[in-house]
Scaffold this motif. Sequence first.
Motif, PDB file in Angstrom:
ATOM      1  N   ASP A  87       0.821  -1.215   0.000  1.00  0.00           N
ATOM      2  CA  ASP A  87       0.000   0.000   0.000  1.00  0.00           C
ATOM      3  C   ASP A  87       0.855   1.265   0.000  1.00  0.00           C
ATOM      4  OD1 ASP A  87       1.036  -0.240   2.528  1.00  0.00           O
ATOM      5  OD2 ASP A  87      -0.841   0.204   3.585  1.00  0.00           O
ATOM      6  N   ALA A  88       2.138   1.138  -0.376  1.00  0.00           N
ATOM      7  CA  ALA A  88       3.055   2.273  -0.335  1.00  0.00           C
ATOM      8  C   ALA A  88       3.006   3.119  -1.599  1.00  0.00           C
ATOM      9  CB  ALA A  88       4.489   1.789  -0.105  1.00  0.00           C
ATOM     10  N   GLY A  89       2.284   2.650  -2.610  1.00  0.00           N
ATOM     11  CA  GLY A  89       2.160   3.422  -3.841  1.00  0.00           C
ATOM     12  C   GLY A  89       3.462   3.554  -4.605  1.00  0.00           C
ATOM     13  N   ILE A  90       4.253   2.491  -4.624  1.00  0.00           N
ATOM     14  CA  ILE A  90       5.556   2.542  -5.291  1.00  0.00           C
ATOM     15  C   ILE A  90       5.379   2.496  -6.807  1.00  0.00           C
ATOM     16  CG2 ILE A  90       7.716   1.280  -5.695  1.00  0.00           C
ATOM     17  CD1 ILE A  90       7.605   0.436  -2.757  1.00  0.00           C
ATOM     18  N   THR A  91       5.886   3.515  -7.481  1.00  0.00           N
ATOM     19  CA  THR A  91       5.919   3.575  -8.939  1.00  0.00           C
ATOM     20  C   THR A  91       7.303   4.064  -9.354  1.00  0.00           C
ATOM     21  OG1 THR A  91       5.240   5.905  -9.159  1.00  0.00           O
ATOM     22  CG2 THR A  91       3.476   4.250  -8.962  1.00  0.00           C
ATOM     23  N   THR A  92       7.593   4.009 -10.651  1.00  0.00           N
ATOM     24  CA  THR A  92       8.832   4.611 -11.116  1.00  0.00           C
ATOM     25  C   THR A  92       8.700   6.132 -11.081  1.00  0.00           C
ATOM     26  OG1 THR A  92       8.168   4.578 -13.449  1.00  0.00           O
ATOM     27  CG2 THR A  92       9.328   2.641 -12.594  1.00  0.00           C
ATOM     28  N   GLY A  93       9.839   6.813 -11.207  1.00  0.00           N
ATOM     29  CA  GLY A  93       9.818   8.271 -11.115  1.00  0.00           C
ATOM     30  C   GLY A  93       9.186   8.939 -12.310  1.00  0.00           C
ATOM     31  N   ALA A  94       9.327   8.334 -13.483  1.00  0.00           N
ATOM     32  CA  ALA A  94       8.783   8.907 -14.717  1.00  0.00           C
ATOM     33  C   ALA A  94       8.794   7.837 -15.794  1.00  0.00           C
ATOM     34  CB  ALA A  94       9.600  10.113 -15.160  1.00  0.00           C
ATOM     35  N   VAL A  95       8.117   8.115 -16.883  1.00  0.00           N
ATOM     36  CA  VAL A  95       8.202   7.306 -18.100  1.00  0.00           C
ATOM     37  C   VAL A  95       8.808   8.199 -19.175  1.00  0.00           C
ATOM     38  CG1 VAL A  95       6.943   6.049 -19.876  1.00  0.00           C
ATOM     39  CG2 VAL A  95       6.222   5.877 -17.489  1.00  0.00           C
ATOM     40  N   CYS A  96       9.888   7.732 -19.797  1.00  0.00           N
ATOM     41  CA  CYS A  96      10.625   8.558 -20.751  1.00  0.00           C
ATOM     42  C   CYS A  96      10.520   7.975 -22.159  1.00  0.00           C
ATOM     43  CB  CYS A  96      12.082   8.659 -20.331  1.00  0.00           C
ATOM     44  SG  CYS A  96      13.075   9.738 -21.382  1.00  0.00           S
ATOM     45  N   VAL A  97      10.143   8.821 -23.114  1.00  0.00           N
ATOM     46  CA  VAL A  97       9.931   8.386 -24.494  1.00  0.00           C
ATOM     47  C   VAL A  97      10.407   9.467 -25.458  1.00  0.00           C
ATOM     48  CG1 VAL A  97       7.943   6.935 -23.900  1.00  0.00           C
ATOM     49  CG2 VAL A  97       7.584   9.348 -24.482  1.00  0.00           C
ATOM     50  N   TYR A  98      10.417   9.126 -26.753  1.00  0.00           N
ATOM     51  CA  TYR A  98      10.640  10.144 -27.773  1.00  0.00           C
ATOM     52  C   TYR A  98       9.441  11.085 -27.821  1.00  0.00           C
ATOM     53  CZ  TYR A  98      14.811   8.078 -29.941  1.00  0.00           C
ATOM     54  OH  TYR A  98      16.081   7.630 -30.193  1.00  0.00           O
ATOM     55  N   SER A  99       9.667  12.283 -28.319  1.00  0.00           N
ATOM     56  CA  SER A  99       8.601  13.287 -28.339  1.00  0.00           C
ATOM     57  C   SER A  99       7.386  12.835 -29.142  1.00  0.00           C
ATOM     58  CB  SER A  99       9.139  14.611 -28.900  1.00  0.00           C
ATOM     59  OG  SER A  99       9.717  14.435 -30.176  1.00  0.00           O
ATOM     60  N   ALA A 100       7.595  12.035 -30.185  1.00  0.00           N
ATOM     61  CA  ALA A 100       6.480  11.553 -31.005  1.00  0.00           C
ATOM     62  C   ALA A 100       5.576  10.588 -30.252  1.00  0.00           C
ATOM     63  CB  ALA A 100       7.012  10.881 -32.270  1.00  0.00           C
ATOM     64  N   ARG A 101       6.033  10.057 -29.139  1.00  0.00           N
ATOM     65  CA  ARG A 101       5.266   9.077 -28.369  1.00  0.00           C
ATOM     66  C   ARG A 101       4.679   9.674 -27.090  1.00  0.00           C
ATOM     67  NH1 ARG A 101       5.434   6.448 -32.348  1.00  0.00           N
ATOM     68  NH2 ARG A 101       3.229   6.849 -31.985  1.00  0.00           N
ATOM     69  N   VAL A 102       4.841  10.978 -26.893  1.00  0.00           N
ATOM     70  CA  VAL A 102       4.355  11.610 -25.660  1.00  0.00           C
ATOM     71  C   VAL A 102       2.845  11.470 -25.533  1.00  0.00           C
ATOM     72  CG1 VAL A 102       4.040  13.817 -24.462  1.00  0.00           C
ATOM     73  CG2 VAL A 102       6.268  13.217 -25.407  1.00  0.00           C
ATOM     74  N   LYS A 103       2.102  11.739 -26.616  1.00  0.00           N
ATOM     75  CA  LYS A 103       0.639  11.645 -26.548  1.00  0.00           C
ATOM     76  C   LYS A 103       0.191  10.241 -26.149  1.00  0.00           C
ATOM     77  CE  LYS A 103      -0.992  15.300 -29.649  1.00  0.00           C
ATOM     78  NZ  LYS A 103      -1.727  15.600 -30.909  1.00  0.00           N
ATOM     79  N   ASP A 104       0.804   9.220 -26.737  1.00  0.00           N
ATOM     80  CA  ASP A 104       0.458   7.839 -26.399  1.00  0.00           C
ATOM     81  C   ASP A 104       0.726   7.558 -24.929  1.00  0.00           C
ATOM     82  OD1 ASP A 104      -0.194   7.362 -29.051  1.00  0.00           O
ATOM     83  OD2 ASP A 104       1.740   6.448 -29.543  1.00  0.00           O
ATOM     84  N   THR A 105       1.828   8.084 -24.417  1.00  0.00           N
ATOM     85  CA  THR A 105       2.211   7.821 -23.032  1.00  0.00           C
ATOM     86  C   THR A 105       1.280   8.524 -22.057  1.00  0.00           C
ATOM     87  OG1 THR A 105       4.508   7.734 -23.814  1.00  0.00           O
ATOM     88  CG2 THR A 105       4.168   7.813 -21.451  1.00  0.00           C
ATOM     89  N   VAL A 106       0.971   9.775 -22.334  1.00  0.00           N
ATOM     90  CA  VAL A 106       0.031  10.517 -21.492  1.00  0.00           C
ATOM     91  C   VAL A 106      -1.317   9.809 -21.459  1.00  0.00           C
ATOM     92  CG1 VAL A 106      -1.280  12.666 -21.275  1.00  0.00           C
ATOM     93  CG2 VAL A 106       1.160  12.742 -21.825  1.00  0.00           C
ATOM     94  N   LYS A 107      -1.778   9.350 -22.606  1.00  0.00           N
ATOM     95  CA  LYS A 107      -3.061   8.645 -22.705  1.00  0.00           C
ATOM     96  C   LYS A 107      -3.042   7.351 -21.906  1.00  0.00           C
ATOM     97  CE  LYS A 107      -6.060   6.394 -26.133  1.00  0.00           C
ATOM     98  NZ  LYS A 107      -6.204   6.058 -27.590  1.00  0.00           N
ATOM     99  N   ALA A 108      -1.979   6.557 -22.036  1.00  0.00           N
ATOM    100  CA  ALA A 108      -1.890   5.274 -21.337  1.00  0.00           C
ATOM    101  C   ALA A 108      -1.847   5.465 -19.827  1.00  0.00           C
ATOM    102  CB  ALA A 108      -0.668   4.503 -21.816  1.00  0.00           C
ATOM    103  N   LEU A 109      -1.103   6.450 -19.362  1.00  0.00           N
ATOM    104  CA  LEU A 109      -1.022   6.699 -17.925  1.00  0.00           C
ATOM    105  C   LEU A 109      -2.353   7.212 -17.374  1.00  0.00           C
ATOM    106  CD1 LEU A 109       2.542   8.283 -17.709  1.00  0.00           C
ATOM    107  CD2 LEU A 109       1.832   6.069 -16.795  1.00  0.00           C
ATOM    108  N   LYS A 110      -3.020   8.023 -18.160  1.00  0.00           N
ATOM    109  CA  LYS A 110      -4.328   8.532 -17.734  1.00  0.00           C
ATOM    110  C   LYS A 110      -5.328   7.392 -17.626  1.00  0.00           C
ATOM    111  CE  LYS A 110      -7.838  12.020 -18.851  1.00  0.00           C
ATOM    112  NZ  LYS A 110      -8.221  13.108 -19.797  1.00  0.00           N
ATOM    113  N   GLN A 111      -5.306   6.476 -18.575  1.00  0.00           N
ATOM    114  CA  GLN A 111      -6.213   5.337 -18.547  1.00  0.00           C
ATOM    115  C   GLN A 111      -5.955   4.436 -17.353  1.00  0.00           C
ATOM    116  OE1 GLN A 111      -5.551   3.593 -22.421  1.00  0.00           O
ATOM    117  NE2 GLN A 111      -7.178   4.797 -23.389  1.00  0.00           N
ATOM    118  N   SER A 112      -4.714   4.386 -16.910  1.00  0.00           N
ATOM    119  CA  SER A 112      -4.371   3.532 -15.768  1.00  0.00           C
ATOM    120  C   SER A 112      -4.635   4.224 -14.434  1.00  0.00           C
ATOM    121  CB  SER A 112      -2.895   3.125 -15.849  1.00  0.00           C
ATOM    122  OG  SER A 112      -2.052   4.240 -15.628  1.00  0.00           O
ATOM    123  N   GLY A 113      -5.061   5.495 -14.489  1.00  0.00           N
ATOM    124  CA  GLY A 113      -5.330   6.240 -13.263  1.00  0.00           C
ATOM    125  C   GLY A 113      -4.078   6.604 -12.504  1.00  0.00           C
TER     126      GLY A 113
END
Length: 290
Positions: A87-113
């Motif tokens: 229950d500590a809420g452990i996640t990585t610090g960030a997700v790093c991608v190329y600029s062309a993949r930023v929209k996909d990453t933002v969308k995926a993280l939003k969907q996962s809450g």
Amino acid sequence: MYSAFCNLGWISRVQVNHPAVLRRAEQIQTRRTVKKDWQAAWLLKAVTCIDLTTLSGDDTESNIHRLCFKAKNPIRLDLLEKLHMDDAGITTGAVCVYSARVKDTVKALKQSGCNIPVASVATGFPAGQTPVKTRLEEIKLAVEDGAAEIDIVISRNLALTGQWEALYQEIRLCRETCGHAHMKTILGTGELGSLTNVYKASLVAMMAGSDFIKTSTGKESVNATYPVALVMVRAIRDFYWKTGIKAHVNTRTEALLFRIGASTLLGDIERQIYHHVSGRYAAYHDLPMA
């Protein structure tokens, strides 16, 4: 608030004692490491400092989605339960991608809450051999698409030829273009020629407003080393003593500092946690892929 000055006099006076740095780096490596529960605690802390990264030519929406799931669930739940950390809420610090993949990453993280920040490499990563105008446009587009952190690469030729004021001005333009996003400046230390240049480039990057300084892109033939990390940390210390401003360091070496760019480290950490809990090392198929 980021810094806004360039002290060329300070930079011109810098000389790094190479043999002394090497001796100190060797001493650090021989120190005893933490064991058992303390080791597990530090490994879990290291997870929260990792930029989980994919920077491949075959990146697609599907593998971005898988990476984001791993970022949210970096350690198997049953292992965390046995450590009473589920229950500590452990996640990585960030997700790093190329600029062309930023929209996909933002969308995926939003969907996962999940509110893990998205980092985007920019400015002609990894070589930085593109015109400044193009590099700034890449930053702008990545921020518009939702990147909260921008990883820029410096023009190594400016450092190698001692054009420190020009390097400052270039990084400063990048800082201004990043706006509200954090800026992490990749020095490409394996291509800077000397530890003195590493120290000077670290100072210039911080003077120009970098929130983080990073050792390397991971694409150079030589990436992070203990001597390089030591020089950068001392530059951060000296900059703080002089200005009161704290930058952070992002390194691809061992889990030593504040943010870690080596995504492969996550697999090693999860295997160590698995061994700590079960007493045996995990097979390749025992742990989920990133």
